[in-house]
Design a protein around this motif. Sequence first.
Motif, PDB file in Angstrom:
ATOM      1  N   VAL A 190      64.288  18.252  13.457  1.00 33.81           N
ATOM      2  CA  VAL A 190      63.437  18.005  14.619  1.00 33.81           C
ATOM      3  C   VAL A 190      63.665  19.114  15.646  1.00 33.81           C
ATOM      4  CG1 VAL A 190      62.819  16.369  16.431  1.00 33.81           C
ATOM      5  CG2 VAL A 190      63.673  15.514  14.231  1.00 33.81           C
ATOM      6  N   ILE A 191      62.565  19.720  16.087  1.00 35.71           N
ATOM      7  CA  ILE A 191      62.601  20.751  17.129  1.00 35.71           C
ATOM      8  C   ILE A 191      61.572  20.353  18.173  1.00 35.71           C
ATOM      9  CG2 ILE A 191      62.544  23.232  17.595  1.00 35.71           C
ATOM     10  CD1 ILE A 191      62.427  23.504  14.429  1.00 35.71           C
ATOM     11  N   GLY A 192      62.026  19.754  19.258  1.00 35.64           N
ATOM     12  CA  GLY A 192      61.088  19.249  20.253  1.00 35.64           C
ATOM     13  C   GLY A 192      60.239  18.142  19.666  1.00 35.64           C
ATOM     14  N   ASN A 193      58.917  18.337  19.637  1.00 38.39           N
ATOM     15  CA  ASN A 193      58.002  17.346  19.055  1.00 38.39           C
ATOM     16  C   ASN A 193      57.606  17.687  17.620  1.00 38.39           C
ATOM     17  OD1 ASN A 193      57.911  15.734  21.363  1.00 38.39           O
ATOM     18  ND2 ASN A 193      56.270  16.950  22.276  1.00 38.39           N
ATOM     19  N   LEU A 194      58.261  18.707  17.060  1.00 37.45           N
ATOM     20  CA  LEU A 194      57.962  19.124  15.693  1.00 37.45           C
ATOM     21  C   LEU A 194      58.997  18.548  14.729  1.00 37.45           C
ATOM     22  CD1 LEU A 194      56.369  20.908  13.650  1.00 37.45           C
ATOM     23  CD2 LEU A 194      57.992  22.735  14.194  1.00 37.45           C
ATOM     24  N   VAL A 195      58.516  17.878  13.680  1.00 36.08           N
ATOM     25  CA  VAL A 195      59.381  17.344  12.623  1.00 36.08           C
ATOM     26  C   VAL A 195      59.055  18.089  11.343  1.00 36.08           C
ATOM     27  CG1 VAL A 195      60.117  15.281  11.372  1.00 36.08           C
ATOM     28  CG2 VAL A 195      59.336  15.080  13.748  1.00 36.08           C
ATOM     29  N   LYS A 196      60.079  18.652  10.698  1.00 36.79           N
ATOM     30  CA  LYS A 196      59.879  19.444   9.483  1.00 36.79           C
ATOM     31  C   LYS A 196      60.692  18.868   8.329  1.00 36.79           C
ATOM     32  CE  LYS A 196      60.119  23.892   9.492  1.00 36.79           C
ATOM     33  NZ  LYS A 196      60.514  25.307   9.714  1.00 36.79           N
ATOM     34  N   THR A 197      60.121  18.973   7.138  1.00 38.07           N
ATOM     35  CA  THR A 197      60.846  18.636   5.907  1.00 38.07           C
ATOM     36  C   THR A 197      60.435  19.643   4.847  1.00 38.07           C
ATOM     37  OG1 THR A 197      61.461  16.793   4.438  1.00 38.07           O
ATOM     38  CG2 THR A 197      59.114  17.046   4.927  1.00 38.07           C
ATOM     39  N   PRO A 198      61.338  20.014   3.942  1.00 37.41           N
ATOM     40  CA  PRO A 198      60.976  20.992   2.904  1.00 37.41           C
ATOM     41  C   PRO A 198      59.833  20.491   2.019  1.00 37.41           C
ATOM     42  CG  PRO A 198      63.352  20.761   3.051  1.00 37.41           C
ATOM     43  CD  PRO A 198      62.765  19.670   3.893  1.00 37.41           C
ATOM     44  N   PRO A 199      58.949  21.382   1.583  1.00 41.70           N
ATOM     45  CA  PRO A 199      57.863  20.989   0.672  1.00 41.70           C
ATOM     46  C   PRO A 199      58.393  20.784  -0.741  1.00 41.70           C
ATOM     47  CG  PRO A 199      57.811  23.351   1.025  1.00 41.70           C
ATOM     48  CD  PRO A 199      58.898  22.814   1.923  1.00 41.70           C
ATOM     49  N   LEU A 200      57.656  20.035  -1.549  1.00 39.22           N
ATOM     50  CA  LEU A 200      58.082  19.771  -2.925  1.00 39.22           C
ATOM     51  C   LEU A 200      58.237  21.065  -3.723  1.00 39.22           C
ATOM     52  CD1 LEU A 200      55.953  16.614  -3.870  1.00 39.22           C
ATOM     53  CD2 LEU A 200      58.329  16.718  -3.075  1.00 39.22           C
ATOM     54  N   LYS A 212      57.149   7.976   3.046  1.00 36.80           N
ATOM     55  CA  LYS A 212      56.840   6.997   4.084  1.00 36.80           C
ATOM     56  C   LYS A 212      56.889   7.621   5.470  1.00 36.80           C
ATOM     57  CE  LYS A 212      55.972   3.650   1.375  1.00 36.80           C
ATOM     58  NZ  LYS A 212      54.570   3.161   1.271  1.00 36.80           N
ATOM     59  N   ILE A 213      57.869   8.469   5.716  1.00 33.00           N
ATOM     60  CA  ILE A 213      57.971   9.104   7.031  1.00 33.00           C
ATOM     61  C   ILE A 213      56.834  10.103   7.238  1.00 33.00           C
ATOM     62  CG2 ILE A 213      59.375  10.682   8.418  1.00 33.00           C
ATOM     63  CD1 ILE A 213      61.810   9.152   7.499  1.00 33.00           C
ATOM     64  N   LEU A 214      56.471  10.834   6.187  1.00 33.72           N
ATOM     65  CA  LEU A 214      55.334  11.749   6.296  1.00 33.72           C
ATOM     66  C   LEU A 214      54.059  10.987   6.658  1.00 33.72           C
ATOM     67  CD1 LEU A 214      55.946  14.113   3.237  1.00 33.72           C
ATOM     68  CD2 LEU A 214      55.986  14.773   5.650  1.00 33.72           C
ATOM     69  N   THR A 215      53.839   9.857   6.008  1.00 32.84           N
ATOM     70  CA  THR A 215      52.654   9.039   6.282  1.00 32.84           C
ATOM     71  C   THR A 215      52.737   8.428   7.674  1.00 32.84           C
ATOM     72  OG1 THR A 215      52.431   8.502   3.938  1.00 32.84           O
ATOM     73  CG2 THR A 215      51.299   7.063   5.494  1.00 32.84           C
ATOM     74  N   MET A 216      53.926   7.963   8.037  1.00 36.19           N
ATOM     75  CA  MET A 216      54.151   7.313   9.322  1.00 36.19           C
ATOM     76  C   MET A 216      53.820   8.240  10.496  1.00 36.19           C
ATOM     77  SD  MET A 216      57.795   5.721  10.588  1.00 36.19           S
ATOM     78  CE  MET A 216      58.132   5.101   8.946  1.00 36.19           C
ATOM     79  N   LEU A 217      54.169   9.520  10.344  1.00 36.35           N
ATOM     80  CA  LEU A 217      54.015  10.467  11.443  1.00 36.35           C
ATOM     81  C   LEU A 217      52.714  11.276  11.377  1.00 36.35           C
ATOM     82  CD1 LEU A 217      57.649  11.857  11.795  1.00 36.35           C
ATOM     83  CD2 LEU A 217      56.567   9.973  13.029  1.00 36.35           C
ATOM     84  N   LYS A 218      51.975  11.093  10.305  1.00 34.63           N
ATOM     85  CA  LYS A 218      50.773  11.896  10.090  1.00 34.63           C
ATOM     86  C   LYS A 218      49.777  11.768  11.233  1.00 34.63           C
ATOM     87  CE  LYS A 218      47.023  12.590   6.742  1.00 34.63           C
ATOM     88  NZ  LYS A 218      46.417  12.107   5.463  1.00 34.63           N
ATOM     89  N   ASP A 219      49.592  10.557  11.735  1.00 36.19           N
ATOM     90  CA  ASP A 219      48.597  10.325  12.776  1.00 36.19           C
ATOM     91  C   ASP A 219      49.225  10.139  14.154  1.00 36.19           C
ATOM     92  OD1 ASP A 219      46.495  10.387  10.890  1.00 36.19           O
ATOM     93  OD2 ASP A 219      46.918   8.319  10.323  1.00 36.19           O
ATOM     94  N   ASP A 220      50.486  10.521  14.296  1.00 35.08           N
ATOM     95  CA  ASP A 220      51.151  10.400  15.591  1.00 35.08           C
ATOM     96  C   ASP A 220      50.517  11.373  16.585  1.00 35.08           C
ATOM     97  OD1 ASP A 220      53.296  10.862  17.711  1.00 35.08           O
ATOM     98  OD2 ASP A 220      54.243   9.287  16.511  1.00 35.08           O
ATOM     99  N   GLU A 221      50.175  10.868  17.758  1.00 33.26           N
ATOM    100  CA  GLU A 221      49.483  11.696  18.751  1.00 33.26           C
ATOM    101  C   GLU A 221      50.421  12.655  19.474  1.00 33.26           C
ATOM    102  OE1 GLU A 221      47.402   9.091  21.347  1.00 33.26           O
ATOM    103  OE2 GLU A 221      45.980   8.414  19.808  1.00 33.26           O
ATOM    104  N   VAL A 222      51.718  12.374  19.413  1.00 39.97           N
ATOM    105  CA  VAL A 222      52.687  13.201  20.136  1.00 39.97           C
ATOM    106  C   VAL A 222      53.431  14.148  19.205  1.00 39.97           C
ATOM    107  CG1 VAL A 222      54.754  13.171  21.582  1.00 39.97           C
ATOM    108  CG2 VAL A 222      52.968  11.438  21.916  1.00 39.97           C
ATOM    109  N   LEU A 223      53.827  13.641  18.062  1.00 43.95           N
ATOM    110  CA  LEU A 223      54.645  14.415  17.135  1.00 43.95           C
ATOM    111  C   LEU A 223      53.794  15.173  16.134  1.00 43.95           C
ATOM    112  CD1 LEU A 223      57.353  11.713  16.361  1.00 43.95           C
ATOM    113  CD2 LEU A 223      57.552  13.621  17.962  1.00 43.95           C
ATOM    114  N   GLU A 224      54.305  16.307  15.708  1.00 48.53           N
ATOM    115  CA  GLU A 224      53.675  17.084  14.635  1.00 48.53           C
ATOM    116  C   GLU A 224      54.617  17.080  13.441  1.00 48.53           C
ATOM    117  OE1 GLU A 224      52.114  21.627  13.596  1.00 48.53           O
ATOM    118  OE2 GLU A 224      53.057  21.188  15.534  1.00 48.53           O
ATOM    119  N   ILE A 225      54.116  16.709  12.276  1.00 48.26           N
ATOM    120  CA  ILE A 225      54.922  16.671  11.056  1.00 48.26           C
ATOM    121  C   ILE A 225      54.404  17.732  10.096  1.00 48.26           C
ATOM    122  CG2 ILE A 225      53.479  14.777  10.172  1.00 48.26           C
ATOM    123  CD1 ILE A 225      57.195  15.209   9.333  1.00 48.26           C
ATOM    124  N   VAL A 226      55.302  18.569   9.587  1.00 49.29           N
ATOM    125  CA  VAL A 226      54.894  19.625   8.667  1.00 49.29           C
ATOM    126  C   VAL A 226      55.866  19.690   7.494  1.00 49.29           C
ATOM    127  CG1 VAL A 226      53.777  21.038  10.435  1.00 49.29           C
ATOM    128  CG2 VAL A 226      56.202  21.380   9.935  1.00 49.29           C
TER     129      VAL A 226
END
Length: 281
Positions: A190-200, A212-226
Motif C-alpha cells: 500500500v502506497i497512499g491510496n494505491l494498493v498493488k499486488t503482483p500479476p499472475l 476476493k481483495i481485487l474484486t472488493m477494491l475494484k469499485d472503491d471510489e477512494v482506493l486504486e487497486i493494480v
Amino acid sequence: MVNFNGELVGNEQGFFNHQNRGFKYGDALFETIREVNGHIYFLEEHYLRLMASMRILRMEIPMNFTLEFFEEEIHKTISPNETSPAHRIRFAVYRNDGGLYTPQTNDISYVIEVSSLDAPFYVLNEAVYEVELFKDFYLNTDMLSNLKTNNKIIHVVAGIYAKENDYQNCLLLNNDKSVVEAINGNIFVVIGNLVKTPPLKDGCLDGIIRKKILTMLKDDEVLEIVEESISPFELQKVDELFITNTIQGIVPVTNYRKKEYTSAMAKRLVGRLNALARLAV
C-alpha cells in the motif's frame, strides 16, 4: 480422521505406497480450505480452481466430481464429535500409481485432511511480523507457478531459512528479481491510496483471497487497486505490506530490514473480508 477416496481411515493407518506419484514426482494438487460451523468459505471458488488445475495438468476428472460431491466429502471428513467451530481442510488430488515421468493413467485419487482452528472468523494478528527476501532460489514466471501443486520445495527451503534466522516469513522472488509472494500466501503493498499486488504472469499463486481483495477494491471510489510487478527496492518505500491466504485471511507485516510498516489498510479490509466470507456461505 482422514478421507481417502471416500473411506474414512485413522490418522495412523497407512494408505500410500512407494509408487505414489505425488511422492515420486510431485504429481499432485491441493486446496487449503476454511470451514466454520458447517459452512465452507468460498466453496465454489476452491472447487473451480481445483477443476481448472486438474485440466491444466491433464488429470482425468471423475464424472462424480461435482461441486456437491466436493462439499459432501469435506463435511463427511469432519468428525461429528469435533467440538472446534472452525477447521482447516486440505483436499489433495494426485494421479494414480504407474509409469515413470510419463504416467500409465490419468485417473486420480484424493485425500482430505482436517485440523482444528482457534478462531471462527478472520482475526488480525498485530504481533511483530518480520520478513526478509529469500534469494537462494527463484520462482518461474509461468502458469505452473500459479497452481497449488505439491511442488513447493522453494517454499520449504525458504521456510527453513526463515526459521533459522528468526523471521516470521520470507518473500520469494522470480527470475526477473521481482517480489512474487510470501511462503504461504499472496502479498499486497500500500502506497497512499494505491494498493498493488503482483500479476499472475510474475509467477504468484492464483490465490482465492487475492481474488476476493481485487474484486472488493475494484469499485472503491477512494482506493486504486493494480496488478503490477513489485521490486525489492519498493518494499522500503511503501506504507504497508500484508500477506493473504485462505486460513489466516490477512496478515500485516510489521518489519522488513529497517522499514516499519503500518497496518491501517489491513485493519480496514479484514472486516470486509469477514463479511464477504459470511455472505459466501
